[in-house]
Design a protein around this motif. Structure first.
Motif, short mmCIF file in Angstrom:
data_model
loop_
_atom_site.label_atom_id
_atom_site.label_comp_id
_atom_site.label_asym_id
_atom_site.label_seq_id
_atom_site.Cartn_x
_atom_site.Cartn_y
_atom_site.Cartn_z
N ILE A 241 0.85 -1.21 0.00
CA ILE A 241 0.00 0.00 0.00
C ILE A 241 0.88 1.25 0.00
O ILE A 241 0.65 2.19 -0.77
N ASN A 242 1.89 1.24 0.87
CA ASN A 242 2.79 2.40 0.92
C ASN A 242 3.49 2.63 -0.41
O ASN A 242 3.62 3.77 -0.86
N TRP A 243 3.90 1.54 -1.03
CA TRP A 243 4.55 1.65 -2.34
C TRP A 243 3.60 2.30 -3.35
O TRP A 243 3.98 3.19 -4.10
N ILE A 244 2.35 1.84 -3.34
CA ILE A 244 1.36 2.37 -4.29
C ILE A 244 1.16 3.87 -4.08
O ILE A 244 1.20 4.66 -5.03
N LEU A 245 0.97 4.26 -2.83
CA LEU A 245 0.71 5.68 -2.53
C LEU A 245 1.88 6.54 -3.00
O LEU A 245 1.69 7.58 -3.62
N GLU A 246 3.07 6.08 -2.69
CA GLU A 246 4.29 6.78 -3.09
C GLU A 246 4.41 6.82 -4.62
O GLU A 246 4.63 7.86 -5.23
N HIS A 247 4.24 5.66 -5.22
CA HIS A 247 4.43 5.50 -6.66
C HIS A 247 3.43 6.35 -7.46
O HIS A 247 3.81 7.02 -8.42
N VAL A 248 2.19 6.31 -7.05
CA VAL A 248 1.15 7.02 -7.81
C VAL A 248 1.39 8.54 -7.75
O VAL A 248 1.13 9.26 -8.71
N GLN A 249 1.93 8.99 -6.61
CA GLN A 249 2.17 10.44 -6.48
C GLN A 249 3.34 10.91 -7.33
O GLN A 249 3.45 12.09 -7.61
N THR A 250 4.22 10.02 -7.69
CA THR A 250 5.43 10.45 -8.37
C THR A 250 5.54 9.99 -9.82
O THR A 250 6.53 10.25 -10.48
N THR A 251 4.53 9.26 -10.31
CA THR A 251 4.60 8.80 -11.70
C THR A 251 3.34 9.17 -12.46
O THR A 251 2.38 9.66 -11.89
N ALA A 252 3.36 8.90 -13.74
CA ALA A 252 2.30 9.36 -14.62
C ALA A 252 1.11 8.40 -14.66
O ALA A 252 1.26 7.20 -14.70
N GLY A 253 -0.07 8.98 -14.64
CA GLY A 253 -1.30 8.25 -14.89
C GLY A 253 -1.70 8.50 -16.33
O GLY A 253 -0.85 8.97 -17.10
N PRO A 254 -2.92 8.26 -16.71
CA PRO A 254 -3.94 7.59 -15.91
C PRO A 254 -3.64 6.11 -15.75
O PRO A 254 -2.88 5.53 -16.51
N GLY A 255 -4.24 5.53 -14.69
CA GLY A 255 -3.97 4.13 -14.42
C GLY A 255 -5.07 3.43 -13.66
O GLY A 255 -6.01 4.06 -13.18
N ILE A 256 -4.91 2.12 -13.61
CA ILE A 256 -5.86 1.28 -12.86
C ILE A 256 -5.07 0.54 -11.78
O ILE A 256 -3.99 0.02 -12.06
N ILE A 257 -5.60 0.52 -10.58
CA ILE A 257 -5.02 -0.29 -9.52
C ILE A 257 -6.01 -1.40 -9.21
O ILE A 257 -7.15 -1.13 -8.83
N TYR A 258 -5.58 -2.64 -9.42
CA TYR A 258 -6.45 -3.78 -9.11
C TYR A 258 -6.18 -4.27 -7.69
O TYR A 258 -5.02 -4.50 -7.33
N THR A 259 -7.23 -4.40 -6.90
CA THR A 259 -7.10 -4.89 -5.53
C THR A 259 -7.91 -6.17 -5.35
O THR A 259 -8.72 -6.52 -6.19
N GLN A 260 -7.67 -6.83 -4.22
CA GLN A 260 -8.29 -8.13 -4.00
C GLN A 260 -9.70 -8.02 -3.41
O GLN A 260 -10.47 -8.95 -3.47
N SER A 261 -10.01 -6.89 -2.80
CA SER A 261 -11.33 -6.79 -2.16
C SER A 261 -11.92 -5.40 -2.35
O SER A 261 -11.21 -4.43 -2.62
N ARG A 262 -13.21 -5.33 -2.17
CA ARG A 262 -13.92 -4.06 -2.30
C ARG A 262 -13.43 -3.06 -1.27
O ARG A 262 -13.21 -1.89 -1.58
N SER A 263 -13.26 -3.54 -0.03
CA SER A 263 -12.87 -2.62 1.05
C SER A 263 -11.49 -2.04 0.79
O SER A 263 -11.24 -0.86 1.07
N LYS A 264 -10.59 -2.84 0.25
CA LYS A 264 -9.25 -2.34 -0.05
C LYS A 264 -9.30 -1.32 -1.19
O LYS A 264 -8.58 -0.32 -1.17
N ALA A 265 -10.16 -1.56 -2.16
CA ALA A 265 -10.32 -0.59 -3.25
C ALA A 265 -10.77 0.75 -2.67
O ALA A 265 -10.24 1.81 -3.04
N GLU A 266 -11.71 0.69 -1.73
CA GLU A 266 -12.21 1.91 -1.09
C GLU A 266 -11.11 2.61 -0.30
O GLU A 266 -10.93 3.82 -0.43
N SER A 267 -10.38 1.84 0.51
CA SER A 267 -9.40 2.49 1.39
C SER A 267 -8.23 3.08 0.59
O SER A 267 -7.75 4.16 0.91
N ILE A 268 -7.80 2.40 -0.45
CA ILE A 268 -6.69 2.94 -1.24
C ILE A 268 -7.13 4.19 -2.01
O ILE A 268 -6.41 5.18 -2.07
N SER A 269 -8.32 4.16 -2.56
CA SER A 269 -8.76 5.33 -3.32
C SER A 269 -8.92 6.54 -2.39
O SER A 269 -8.60 7.66 -2.76
N LEU A 270 -9.37 6.26 -1.16
CA LEU A 270 -9.49 7.34 -0.17
C LEU A 270 -8.12 7.93 0.17
O LEU A 270 -7.94 9.15 0.20
#
Length: 476
Positions: free
Chosen positions: A215-244
DNA sequence: CGCCCCTCCTGTAGAGGAGGGGCGGTGCGCTACT
């Protein structure tokens, strides 16, 4: 001349790869399986024949939203003789549509709708010009353990005056091709198989000690690299928490999964398509029928359950032909969850016993909640096809196959040889060219791939203040 | 199956660990209820 017809009906001057070959075979009455990369005009393969044949074209579609998109697209071209036969129709509308079914040029329907007795009977009396299975890998991917009506599509094909059948997909293994051929009752079909390799998608993978590190890697990575992109997660709750978490960091992100209202899902997808959202954090509910050319990254926070899913999901990147990166994140033990999730909802031996005890009225099984609706439907289907022993064996075999598929994916993750070569080989194809920055195992410098893009972003005013601050403080 | 979260226990202070419970993907069509 086909080219003339193409120009007359759609205004295009030339065919794209595969289209002409496929259409010629269909018009000659032959069944066709066409694997074409998404966004390469797969739908034209049935749209043009619809104007050259004197009977309706039936298109089997896996999603209501996909059906709607295709109906809208055809209407934009000025086509009025088009109908989507699904649960959006009122009883009256459905009765009307069925009555005048032979008058339409395009009939879209879900497998479930086609299996309804009234629909099936109506189709059996009718002359069809062509039957199309859109996203045909669903037959194999969903038919056996999720949507069994996909295995029954053969029932709507008339024995006499059988129309040609077209199966369309972007990715299919040899065994998926075999399932398509079998369950669509195809007779020595013509194959048009495009390479599954997507040279502009670079394959990265990263290992982590703990799941939280991903999760930390994703947050760091997304802030410093180019989108647009899709992040696939294993559960609905994780999709919600990461997007938040991304939103809190000033990134335009949203979650997408089957737990959301259909209206919200449509809205989020639309916002992503038009560029108002940079990142979608989603379960595997997201992707089919999403035509966005400039997706630069796909990140897998979890391990896909099989190589075909992985290919489908990363294949949504770089459709414009520009470089894109697929990053697969793995923490030790991730395969346990992958295995659990794909086998959890299979009917178990005890359900077969329960089914036999309730033989006269199997629906009773659903009442005490000891079996899910999906598992019941799957069990019910197989119990009508085979003996108890055969069903039991089949279910065990399904479980074994699913474990095996997870293991094959794990091997790609753990191996140290070219990922691309392994994947292409898995699809029964050969890799013809070697590219630079191919994959993590061949050597991959992320900055080289999306460098131009990142530079552009760094000078852009739209860069978030957090990302700017990060650049200053960390001298990135 | 493995995780996360919550509660309880311990033994008289505050916090750490044990143990139990809940949760976990994909879609169609249809029905009952608000």
């Amino acid at each position: 001349m086909l080219e003339q017809a193409l120009h007359k009906h759609f205004g295009y001057s030339a065919f794209r790869t595969g289209q002409k070959e496929v259409i010629e075979q269909l018009l000659a009455g032959r069944d066709v399986i066409a694997l074409l990369p998404t966004g390469m005009g797969k739908s034209l393969c049935y749209q043009l024949p619809a104007y050259l044949l004197d009977a309706p074209v039936l298109i089997v579609s896996p999603l209501l939203s996909l059906m709607q998109d295709q109906v809208d697209q055809l209407r934009q071209f000025g086509e009025k003789r088009v109908v989507a036969l699904n649960s959006f129709l009122t009883v009256q509308q459905k009765r009307y549509a069925l009555h005048y079914l032979h008058e339409y040029r395009f009939i879209f329907a879900s497998p479930e709708m086609l299996m309804q007795p009234q629909v099936k009977e109506r189709l059996q009396q009718m002359k069809l010009g062509l039957i199309v299975a859109d996203e045909a890998h669903c037959i194999s991917q969903w038919g056996f353990d999720f949507r069994p009506d996909y295995l029954r599509l053969g029932e709507i094909i008339p024995m006499q005056h059988k129309p040609p059948i077209l199966a369309l997909s972007a990715t299919a293994t040899k065994s998926v091709l075999h399932d398509i051929e079998t369950y669509l009752h195809m007779r020595s079909p013509f194959y048009f198989l495009h390479s599954v390799n997507r040279p502009n998608i670079h394959l990265a993978k990263h290992f982590f000690q703990h799941k939280d590190d991903k999760i930390n890697w994703i947050l760091e990575h997304v802030q410093t690299t180019a989108g647009p992109g899709i992040i696939y997660t294993q559960s609905r709750s994780k999709a919600e928490s990461i997007s938040l978490a991304l939103l809190e960091r000033g990134i335009a992100a949203a979650a997408y999964h089957a737990g959301k209202e259909a209206e919200d899902r449509q809205f989020i997808q639309q916002q992503f398509l038009v560029g108002k959202l940079d990142w979608i954090v989603a379960t595997n509910a997201f992707g089919m029928g999403v035509h966005k050319g400039n997706i630069r990254q796909v990140i897998h926070e979890f391990m896909p359950a099989n190589i075909a899913n992985y290919m489908q999901e990363i294949g949504r990147a770089g459709r414009d032909g520009q470089p894109a990166v697929a990053s697969l994140l793995y923490a030790e033990g991730d395969e346990q969850f992958a295995q659990f999730i794909v086998t959890e909802d299979l009917p178990k031996a005890l359900h077969i016993e329960q089914y036999l005890r309730n033989r006269d009225k199997p629906m009773r099984m659903l009442e005490d909640g000891s079996i899910s609706e999906t598992a019941f439907r799957v069990l019910h289907y197989w119990m009508q096809q085979e003996s108890n022993e055969e069903v039991q064996q089949r279910l065990q075999q399904m479980e074994v196959n699913k474990y095996k598929a997870v293991h094959e994916m794990l091997q790609i993750i753990q191996s140290t040889t070219c990922m691309r070569e392994q994947i292409v080989h898995y699809f029964g194809q050969q890799l013809t060219e070697k590219i630079s920055n191919c994959c993590q195992n061949c050597g991959l410098v992320f900055e080289e791939i999306l460098a131009a893009k990142q530079h552009e972003e760094a000078t852009e005013q739209s860069l978030t203040w957090q990302a700017r601050l990060r650049r200053i403080l960390l001298a990135e």
